[in-house]
Motif scaffolding. Structure first.
Motif, PDB file in Angstrom:
ATOM      1  N   TYR B 165       1.329  -1.300  -0.323  1.00 58.52           N
ATOM      2  CA  TYR B 165       0.114   0.067  -0.320  1.00 58.52           C
ATOM      3  C   TYR B 165       0.689   1.344  -0.305  1.00 58.52           C
ATOM      4  O   TYR B 165       0.595   1.741  -0.774  1.00 58.52           O
ATOM      5  N   GLY B 222      -8.413   2.800  -6.319  1.00 54.33           N
ATOM      6  CA  GLY B 222      -8.468   1.899  -7.085  1.00 54.33           C
ATOM      7  C   GLY B 222      -9.632   1.575  -8.078  1.00 54.33           C
ATOM      8  O   GLY B 222     -10.248   0.790  -8.198  1.00 54.33           O
ATOM      9  N   HIS B 227      -5.460  -1.024 -10.180  1.00 52.84           N
ATOM     10  CA  HIS B 227      -6.146  -0.880  -9.371  1.00 52.84           C
ATOM     11  C   HIS B 227      -5.368  -2.254  -8.718  1.00 52.84           C
ATOM     12  O   HIS B 227      -6.018  -3.049  -7.730  1.00 52.84           O
ATOM     13  N   VAL B 230      -5.555  -2.634  -4.794  1.00 55.36           N
ATOM     14  CA  VAL B 230      -6.501  -2.930  -3.625  1.00 55.36           C
ATOM     15  C   VAL B 230      -6.498  -4.040  -3.266  1.00 55.36           C
ATOM     16  O   VAL B 230      -7.212  -4.481  -2.129  1.00 55.36           O
ATOM     17  N   TYR B 234      -6.241  -4.780   0.572  1.00 51.45           N
ATOM     18  CA  TYR B 234      -7.831  -4.986   1.588  1.00 51.45           C
ATOM     19  C   TYR B 234      -7.222  -6.547   2.195  1.00 51.45           C
ATOM     20  O   TYR B 234      -7.888  -6.795   3.308  1.00 51.45           O
ATOM     21  N   SER B 246     -11.587   0.739   3.499  1.00 56.75           N
ATOM     22  CA  SER B 246     -12.510   0.875   2.061  1.00 56.75           C
ATOM     23  C   SER B 246     -13.616   1.243   2.073  1.00 56.75           C
ATOM     24  O   SER B 246     -14.278   2.240   0.148  1.00 56.75           O
TER      25      SER B 246
END
Lengths: 97, 494
Positions: B165, B222, B227, B230, B234, B246
């Motif tokens: 991230y 995202g 993306h 993601v 997550y 989110s």
């Protein structure tokens, strides 16, 4: 004006290349710094062009953010190294699908 | 130029939250080591409550926008509307994480403080009308969320997610910043309103800046093709943090994107409208199709959150012709907050402690795999009902909030003549029914595994129940919030 922008673009591109191509996370962190510094050069050049203080204020803020970013990045890196014993992006493969 | 009372009023919701964050750190230091962490929760609630109170008052009275700090922040209807969603997600996270963070072995003081600071950054982000402020607030919220992702630092997965991230987020920030630099270079101003005035006709430099800016935002929300981070992030983050980011990060980033497009680049709407159109179509298609083969429910929900970002982008793509579609998109963000948060919170509620061979202490394990949901209906009928509600809502089946949101969104898109996008959205919603209902099938029609069922944590249950209640409520009575979202969008450019 143009030489500064070319220099800034070159520096930014080197940073982008470093993030995408290098696998050592420390070098990736350094490359991100390079990207931000490339932007800083553009901002200072534009500030000179327009004659206002906005761009220079922006640069000071970016420097502060870059410092904070490195602090957090290195902290995450250390936490990661303690559990994994590696700083290679190629070894970060436990999340997939 | 002095800072006056009006300036402080303009950032009052964020001030309340920041104050609570500092108090949390202070109280945490004064608390004895083994004492209950309840005072921290009370302090957090006080700050969030005060901010919610301010937002509700401003919403209720329909007051004119308050500008502060030399026109760099504005407290208007759009910011108040999205702040409500952000604050609600923060309150739900605080509600569920008391006992939950203890069993994940997270230090409560740090956790609440960082959550509150992230929320403050998000609230100020949707209020920013100045490129410097937007960049700073994106960084404040991102740095907090990177740390939250990696906060269970003894878990290798959490650290890996945080690192991924961080690298993608910082990379995106670089593009965002470069875009801002070019916009500044093209106009000589960092104020969105001023940029809009000076950018009557698009110069190549302004277009380059706009493109880089959109790429940066696409990373942050995202959107396909930016993306890739993601699902990994997550999945690796602790589930309550996943639930929070989110919904809240998405609401904040979309708020800033809308403001930049409407207030800063109205003359370039044809150009960014086209780019957002492509992003929306790709995000809806890829997000939904990638969710289909997932065996992990958490990862499936991650892809579903990409897909939902696509639906919101659909509203933004229609923004260039009218505010109705964008209002529907903002309303969708609000609705999305509760159904997605609820779904992720249910994963945490159904978790259990697992003793891995060789581990010193049992580790907390959320219900992530499809098999973890086998036979849940028999063991925990209410939890299964709540999860079914969230999934039906995500799929867009009446009478849930998700249906109301999708209905408004697609109706607005069709009225604006965006038939192709609306068609893609509707087709992909039908695809999504398959992977959402698969979880329901596992819950109701499969036999449970032999593992002894563990009692869920009350606080997490309370968060799930609240989210379920709001999902139903918004589904049955979407009128008020929908009208407020339309009004918020009408007034945003002024």
């Amino acid at each position: 004006m143009l030489p500064y922008l070319l220099f800034s673009a070159a520096m930014f591109s080197v940073g982008v290349y470093g993030v995408l191509a290098r696998r050592n996370l420390l070098i990736v962190l350094m490359s991100i710094e390079l990207m931000l510094n490339g932007v800083n050069i553009a901002l200072v050049a534009f500030s000179r062009l327009h004659g206002g203080p906005d761009g220079q204020v922006f640069v000071l803020m970016v420097m502060a953010v870059a410092a904070a970013e490195v602090a957090v990045g290195l902290a995450i890196l250390i936490a990661l190294f303690r559990t994994r014993r590696t700083v290679d992006t190629g070894d970060l493969t436990s999340l997939k699908g | 130029m002095n800072i006056t009372w009006v300036d402080w009023i303009s950032i009052s919701p964020a001030l309340a939250v920041i104050g609570a964050a500092f108090l949390v750190v202070l109280v945490d230091m004064l608390l004895p080591k083994d004492a209950s962490k309840a005072p921290l929760e009370i302090v957090s609630y006080t700050g969030i409550g005060a901010a919610l109170y301010i937002c509700f008052r401003r919403l209720g009275e329909g007051m004119p926008p308050v500008r502060g700090f030399f026109g760099s922040v504005v407290l208007d209807e759009l910011s108040v509307y999205l702040s409500l969603a952000i604050l609600a997600a923060t309150a739900l996270l605080v509600t569920m994480s008391g006992e939950d963070m203890r069993r994940r072995k997270v230090h409560a003081g740090e956790f609440y403080a960082i959550v509150l600071l992230a929320a403050a950054g998000m609230i100020l982000l949707v209020q920013s009308v100045n490129l410097i402020m937007i960049f700073l607030m994106i960084e404040i919220l991102s740095l907090c969320v990177y740390v939250l992702t990696g906060i269970t630092r003894r878990q290798p997965r959490s650290g890996e997610a945080a690192m991924k991230y961080f690298v993608t987020g910082a990379f995106a920030s670089g593009f965002l910043l470069y875009g801002m630099a070019f916009l500044y270079g093209a106009t000589g101003s960092v104020q969105l309103a001023e940029i809009a005035v000076r950018l009557r006709e698009a110069t190549p430099m302004a277009l380059l800046g706009m493109g880089l800016l959109l790429v940066g935002f696409a990373f942050k929300v995202g959107a396909v093709p930016f993306h890739m981070w993601v699902p990994d992030v997550y999945e690796g983050a602790p589930t309550p943090v996943t639930a929070f980011m989110s919904v809240a990060v998405k609401a904040a980033a979309f708020g800033a994107l809308v403001r930049v497009c409407v207030a800063g680049l109205p003359a370039q709407s044809a150009q960014w409208g086209g780019m957002v159109w492509g992003l929306a179509a790709a995000t809806m298609i890829v997000g939904n199709l990638m969710a289909v083969p997932q065996r992990s429910v958490k990862r499936m929900l991650a892809y579903s959150s990409i897909a939902h970002a696509g639906y919101v982008l659909l509203g933004l793509a229609a923004l260039k012709t009218s505010h109705a579609a964008a209002g529907a998109a903002i309303f969708y963000l609000f609705v999305y907050t509760f159904m997605t948060f609820g779904a992720f919170a249910t994963l945490a509620y159904l978790g259990r402690e697992v003793s891995f061979p060789g581990a010193r202490a049992p580790e907390w394990h959320d219900a992530e795999d499809l098999f973890d949901f086998a036979g849940v209906a028999r063991r925990k009928p209410w939890t299964a009902a709540a999860m079914t509600l969230f999934l039906l809502s995500l799929a867009g089946i009446p009478p849930t909030a998700g249906f109301a949101g999708k209905f408004m969104l697609f109706r607005a898109a069709i009225q604006e003549g965006h038939y192709v996008l609306a068609l893609i959205g509707i087709l992909m919603s039908i695809v999504s029914v398959y992977y959402y209902l698969r979880v329901v099938v596992y819950m109701y029609m499969k036999d449970p595994l032999e593992e002894p069922s563990q009692k869920g944590d009350m606080a997490v249950g309370a968060a799930v129940a609240t989210a379920a209640f709001l999902t139903i409520l918004l589904g049955l009575m979407p009128g008020t919030m929908h009208e407020l979202s339309l009004r918020a969008m009408e007034h945003v450019g002024r």
